[in-house]
Design an enzyme around this catalytic site. Structure first.
Site, mmCIF file in Angstrom:
data_model
loop_
_atom_site.group_PDB
_atom_site.id
_atom_site.type_symbol
_atom_site.label_atom_id
_atom_site.label_comp_id
_atom_site.label_asym_id
_atom_site.label_seq_id
_atom_site.Cartn_x
_atom_site.Cartn_y
_atom_site.Cartn_z
ATOM 1 N N GLU A 69 0.823 -1.207 0.000
ATOM 2 C CA GLU A 69 0.000 0.000 0.000
ATOM 3 C C GLU A 69 0.862 1.265 0.000
ATOM 4 O OE1 GLU A 69 -2.218 -2.819 2.938
ATOM 5 O OE2 GLU A 69 -0.194 -2.584 2.140
ATOM 6 N N CYS A 97 -2.558 -2.703 7.431
ATOM 7 C CA CYS A 97 -2.110 -2.596 8.822
ATOM 8 C C CYS A 97 -2.336 -1.150 9.286
ATOM 9 C CB CYS A 97 -0.637 -2.976 8.929
ATOM 10 S SG CYS A 97 0.484 -1.782 8.164
#
Length: 164
Positions: A69, A97
């Site tokens: 990401e 996360c």
């Protein structure tokens, strides 16, 4: 403040998640945790444009922040020459996360599509509710479970292999 995009009634989420899954397979082939990410830009475009594409590279780069990401967000911002990714959708094979969820909020990404929840470290909603935290100035529309079975099988087989 909710900044979600207006999506047409049917949108090819599986098509873009399949691209993210291809990135996850690339990560796996390099011994990385098989997570892949694609960012598309909608805007006024007739056909969405891929502006970020990445897979985990933590081991390769020896960098704990080299998650799919983060790398895709960096690419997307460079591509459009703006840190605000307000007309985009982020596709990722595993729930972001806490670090990645924070970056998603900072980038103002309005829609996040993920395949598999991360019940130990999930920053979108499983453990931490970062992407829809009322104390933050941005919230994301979440779509979950797209290609969930395939992405879960990939993760499970990767970690099973690592344990042996």
């Amino acid at each position: 403040m909710n900044n979600s995009l207006k999506l047409p009634g049917t949108f090819p989420h599986e098509k873009y998640m399949r691209m993210a899954l291809d990135q996850a397979l690339l990560a796996e082939s390099k011994g990385e945790v098989p997570t892949g990410c694609i960012i598309i830009q909608l805007g006024n475009l007739q056909i969405p444009k891929i502006i970020g594409k990445a897979h985990n590279q933590v081991e390769l780069l020896k960098d704990p922040t080299a998650h799919a990401e983060i790398l895709a967000i960096t690419q997307a911002a460079a591509e459009i020459k703006d840190w605000r990714l307000t007309d985009t959708i982020l596709y990722v094979t595993k729930e972001p996360c806490a670090m990645c969820a924070g970056a998603i909020i900072l980038a103002r990404i309005p829609v996040v599509v993920y395949a598999v929840a991360d019940k130990k470290r999930g920053g979108a909603e499983s453990v931490f509710n970062i992407l829809n935290n009322p104390n933050l100035n941005h919230r994301c529309h979440l779509i979950k479970g797209v290609l969930g079975r395939e992405c879960l099988c990939l993760l499970q087989s990767f970690f099973k292999e690592k344990r042996h």
